[in-house]
Design a protein around this motif. Structure first.
Motif, PDB file in Angstrom:
ATOM      1  N   GLY A 143       0.647  -1.376  -0.002  1.00 33.64           N
ATOM      2  CA  GLY A 143      -0.078  -0.038  -0.015  1.00 33.64           C
ATOM      3  C   GLY A 143       0.776   1.267   0.066  1.00 33.64           C
ATOM      4  N   ALA A 144       1.817   1.132   0.743  1.00 33.35           N
ATOM      5  CA  ALA A 144       2.812   2.305   0.967  1.00 33.35           C
ATOM      6  C   ALA A 144       3.515   2.705  -0.520  1.00 33.35           C
ATOM      7  CB  ALA A 144       3.787   2.263   2.152  1.00 33.35           C
ATOM      8  N   CYS A 145       4.027   1.651  -1.017  1.00 31.16           N
ATOM      9  CA  CYS A 145       4.754   1.634  -2.141  1.00 31.16           C
ATOM     10  C   CYS A 145       3.727   2.173  -3.260  1.00 31.16           C
ATOM     11  CB  CYS A 145       5.344   0.240  -2.630  1.00 31.16           C
ATOM     12  SG  CYS A 145       6.434  -0.135  -1.524  1.00 31.16           S
ATOM     13  N   GLY A 146       2.420   1.764  -3.326  1.00 31.40           N
ATOM     14  CA  GLY A 146       1.683   2.302  -4.429  1.00 31.40           C
ATOM     15  C   GLY A 146       1.264   3.849  -4.494  1.00 31.40           C
ATOM     16  N   LYS A 147       1.221   4.254  -2.858  1.00 33.83           N
ATOM     17  CA  LYS A 147       0.845   5.662  -2.992  1.00 33.83           C
ATOM     18  C   LYS A 147       2.246   6.336  -3.395  1.00 33.83           C
ATOM     19  CE  LYS A 147      -1.635   4.733   1.344  1.00 33.83           C
ATOM     20  NZ  LYS A 147      -1.582   4.976   2.715  1.00 33.83           N
ATOM     21  N   ALA A 148       3.244   6.019  -3.115  1.00 35.38           N
ATOM     22  CA  ALA A 148       4.319   6.555  -3.594  1.00 35.38           C
ATOM     23  C   ALA A 148       4.598   6.716  -5.016  1.00 35.38           C
ATOM     24  CB  ALA A 148       5.759   5.880  -2.745  1.00 35.38           C
ATOM     25  N   LEU A 149       4.471   5.635  -5.486  1.00 37.01           N
ATOM     26  CA  LEU A 149       4.454   5.509  -7.136  1.00 37.01           C
ATOM     27  C   LEU A 149       3.294   6.339  -7.718  1.00 37.01           C
ATOM     28  CD1 LEU A 149       5.356   1.681  -7.466  1.00 37.01           C
ATOM     29  CD2 LEU A 149       6.868   3.836  -7.933  1.00 37.01           C
ATOM     30  N   ALA A 150       2.321   6.278  -7.066  1.00 29.95           N
ATOM     31  CA  ALA A 150       1.180   7.116  -7.715  1.00 29.95           C
ATOM     32  C   ALA A 150       1.417   8.381  -7.888  1.00 29.95           C
ATOM     33  CB  ALA A 150      -0.341   6.784  -6.901  1.00 29.95           C
ATOM     34  N   ALA A 151       2.390   8.899  -6.578  1.00 31.06           N
ATOM     35  CA  ALA A 151       2.795  10.378  -6.531  1.00 31.06           C
ATOM     36  C   ALA A 151       3.548  10.915  -7.594  1.00 31.06           C
ATOM     37  CB  ALA A 151       3.105  10.787  -5.143  1.00 31.06           C
ATOM     38  N   LEU A 152       4.374   9.938  -7.959  1.00 29.09           N
ATOM     39  CA  LEU A 152       5.462  10.199  -9.077  1.00 29.09           C
ATOM     40  C   LEU A 152       4.830  10.038 -10.516  1.00 29.09           C
ATOM     41  CD1 LEU A 152       8.562   8.234  -7.542  1.00 29.09           C
ATOM     42  CD2 LEU A 152       8.043  11.053  -8.007  1.00 29.09           C
ATOM     43  N   GLY A 153       3.419   9.931 -10.573  1.00 32.27           N
ATOM     44  CA  GLY A 153       2.924   9.783 -12.058  1.00 32.27           C
ATOM     45  C   GLY A 153       2.723   8.560 -12.592  1.00 32.27           C
ATOM     46  N   PHE A 154       3.004   7.229 -11.776  1.00 31.17           N
ATOM     47  CA  PHE A 154       2.559   6.104 -12.327  1.00 31.17           C
ATOM     48  C   PHE A 154       1.189   5.671 -12.118  1.00 31.17           C
ATOM     49  CE2 PHE A 154       7.326   5.628 -11.151  1.00 31.17           C
ATOM     50  CZ  PHE A 154       7.682   4.694 -12.448  1.00 31.17           C
ATOM     51  N   GLU A 155       0.709   4.761 -13.160  1.00 32.78           N
ATOM     52  CA  GLU A 155      -0.702   4.465 -12.974  1.00 32.78           C
ATOM     53  C   GLU A 155      -0.662   2.913 -12.162  1.00 32.78           C
ATOM     54  OE1 GLU A 155      -2.318   3.901 -16.957  1.00 32.78           O
ATOM     55  OE2 GLU A 155      -0.926   5.246 -17.654  1.00 32.78           O
ATOM     56  N   VAL A 156      -0.988   3.035 -11.125  1.00 29.89           N
ATOM     57  CA  VAL A 156      -0.663   1.974 -10.002  1.00 29.89           C
ATOM     58  C   VAL A 156      -2.208   1.264  -9.699  1.00 29.89           C
ATOM     59  CG1 VAL A 156      -0.276   1.363  -7.769  1.00 29.89           C
ATOM     60  CG2 VAL A 156       0.863   3.301  -8.724  1.00 29.89           C
ATOM     61  N   ALA A 157      -1.783  -0.049  -9.764  1.00 28.81           N
ATOM     62  CA  ALA A 157      -2.844  -1.018  -9.250  1.00 28.81           C
ATOM     63  C   ALA A 157      -2.534  -2.081  -8.626  1.00 28.81           C
ATOM     64  CB  ALA A 157      -3.485  -1.805 -10.676  1.00 28.81           C
ATOM     65  N   GLY A 158      -3.253  -2.544  -7.756  1.00 29.24           N
ATOM     66  CA  GLY A 158      -2.931  -3.516  -6.433  1.00 29.24           C
ATOM     67  C   GLY A 158      -3.850  -4.674  -6.412  1.00 29.24           C
ATOM     68  N   TRP A 159      -3.134  -5.800  -6.035  1.00 29.69           N
ATOM     69  CA  TRP A 159      -4.028  -7.067  -6.003  1.00 29.69           C
ATOM     70  C   TRP A 159      -3.920  -7.855  -4.321  1.00 29.69           C
ATOM     71  CZ3 TRP A 159      -2.577 -12.366  -5.729  1.00 29.69           C
ATOM     72  CH2 TRP A 159      -3.511 -13.453  -5.973  1.00 29.69           C
ATOM     73  N   SER A 160      -4.925  -7.697  -3.976  1.00 33.62           N
ATOM     74  CA  SER A 160      -5.157  -8.357  -2.634  1.00 33.62           C
ATOM     75  C   SER A 160      -5.976  -9.455  -2.331  1.00 33.62           C
ATOM     76  CB  SER A 160      -5.279  -7.312  -1.689  1.00 33.62           C
ATOM     77  OG  SER A 160      -6.287  -6.656  -1.701  1.00 33.62           O
ATOM     78  N   ARG A 161      -6.252 -10.007  -1.263  1.00 29.78           N
ATOM     79  CA  ARG A 161      -7.245 -11.104  -0.944  1.00 29.78           C
ATOM     80  C   ARG A 161      -8.683 -10.531  -0.768  1.00 29.78           C
ATOM     81  NH1 ARG A 161      -8.222 -14.525   3.141  1.00 29.78           N
ATOM     82  NH2 ARG A 161      -6.988 -13.654   4.297  1.00 29.78           N
ATOM     83  N   SER A 162      -8.401  -9.397   0.201  1.00 29.12           N
ATOM     84  CA  SER A 162      -9.731  -8.466   0.435  1.00 29.12           C
ATOM     85  C   SER A 162      -9.874  -7.277  -0.348  1.00 29.12           C
ATOM     86  CB  SER A 162      -9.805  -8.335   1.991  1.00 29.12           C
ATOM     87  OG  SER A 162      -8.651  -7.723   2.160  1.00 29.12           O
ATOM     88  N   ALA A 163     -10.917  -6.641  -0.412  1.00 31.65           N
ATOM     89  CA  ALA A 163     -11.218  -5.683  -1.243  1.00 31.65           C
ATOM     90  C   ALA A 163     -10.508  -4.329  -0.486  1.00 31.65           C
ATOM     91  CB  ALA A 163     -12.556  -5.237  -1.205  1.00 31.65           C
TER      92      ALA A 163
END
Ligand code: NDP
Length: 306
Positions: A143-163
């Protein structure tokens, strides 16, 4: 009563100092100098030998020195009823954010290609790598990596067991949504825990669902990856490269085929490390919780395996 620190292959001085500061009144000892085993209330460990933890009959809880707990749960002699907590530490999270960001940026900006051009004395602008990052595991680290990458302009998706509902991250859930997640991931980042279900998860079938030329950043566990399938996917051009921090056998043995590959960047399981100065506070909080009969911070679900 005491806490025993089990850390066989790394220095313990900084941990001892930080734990004694954070847990005044708790007798902190370093394995194998444990004193009477009946007095041991807590174990703080990284990769204890099988059977060692079971040798303390009055344990209240086991604390992992790292975010992963697979090294504890694979010891079948650890009593099933004992609470186990993984490490949750702001420095550990920040280290992983830095590592994953570095890996994604060097792919996106063609860093390796520019280094190769420099070696040839060529002024050559590389093609940009894809901007769609997919993070396997949207927990504390993902989650923390995703937020940082989104702030740098990456289009971020994530996959997990729960929503999940995390600003800036498109969330995919469970097996049903895995194919859609993989199909849009130019960079696949693995930050999954090692569970029985996820062993060998990074295999040919997974790679073949990614866009052609996708890039792998793997900082989960070595056992997630089918090594021969990675080499095959690279040779076929299905993957264009990989950054690997974790391996089935660590240290990675000399002569292993990964060492000689230009398209693999190897790092020595140091994507992120637990820092005693910050992590000792987490241990102290869990000591108090365990004594009060409360759930631990980062307590794992032993049935789920993480
Ligand atoms: P968390 O437990 O916070 O997150 C794990 C994530 O994986 C959760 O989002 C969870 O889903 C998801 N997950 C688990 N099982 C499945 C499944 N079957 N299908 C889909 N998603 C699944 O762990 P952390 O983020 O703290 O750490 C993750 C891992 O990173 C560690 O277990 C370890 O392997 C690795 N690590 C590596 C380090 C290194 O230096 N290389 C350092 C630290 C950790 P849900 O949220 O729904 O439960």
């Amino acid at each position: 009563m005491s806490l025993v620190l089990i850390r066989k292959t790394a220095p313990t001085e900084a941990w001892l100092a930080a734990l004694r500061d954070a847990c005044p009144g708790l007798d902190v000892r370093v394995w194998p100098d444990t004193g009477p085993v009946e007095d041991v209330e807590f174990v703080l460990t990284w990769a204890a030998d099988p059977g060692v933890i079971a040798g303390f009959p009055n344990l209240r809880a086991i604390f992992s020195l790292g975010a992963g707990v697979d090294h504890i749960l694979k010891d079948s002699t650890v009593p099933a009823a004992l609470p186990v907590a993984r490490m949750v530490d702001s420095s550990l999270t920040m280290g992983m954010v830095q590592y994953v960001t570095m890996a994604a940026l060097q792919y996106r900006r063609g860093w390796e290609a520019m280094r190769a051009s420099q070696r040839e004395g060529q002024w050559r602008r590389p093609e940009l790598g894809g901007a769609r990052v997919g993070i396997l595991g949207l927990g504390e680290l993902g989650g923390a990596c995703g937020k940082a990458l989104a702030a740098l302009g990456f289009e971020v998706a994530g996959w997990s067991r729960s929503a999940k509902d995390i600003a800036g991250i498109r969330a995919y859930t469970g097996q049903d949504q895995l194919a859609g997640f993989l199909a849009r991931s130019d960079v696949l980042v693995c930050l999954l825990p090692l569970t029985a279900e996820l062993e060998n998860f990074l295999n040919r079938a997974t790679f073949d669902q990614l866009p052609r030329g996708a890039y792998l950043v793997h900082a989960g566990r070595g056992e997630h990856l089918v090594e021969a399938d990675l080499l095959d996917a690279l040779d076929r051009g299905q993957l264009s490269g990989a950054v690997l921090d974790v391996f089935r056998h660590e240290p990675l043995p000399g002569g292993h085929p990964f060492w000689a590959r230009e398209d693999i960047i190897i790092t020595p399981h140091n994507a992120s490390q637990t820092h005693p100065a910050t992590a000792a506070a987490h241990v102290a909080a869990n000591v108090a919780r365990a004594r009060a009969g409360q759930a631990l911070i980062g307590q794992v679900d032993r049935a789920q395996g993480y």
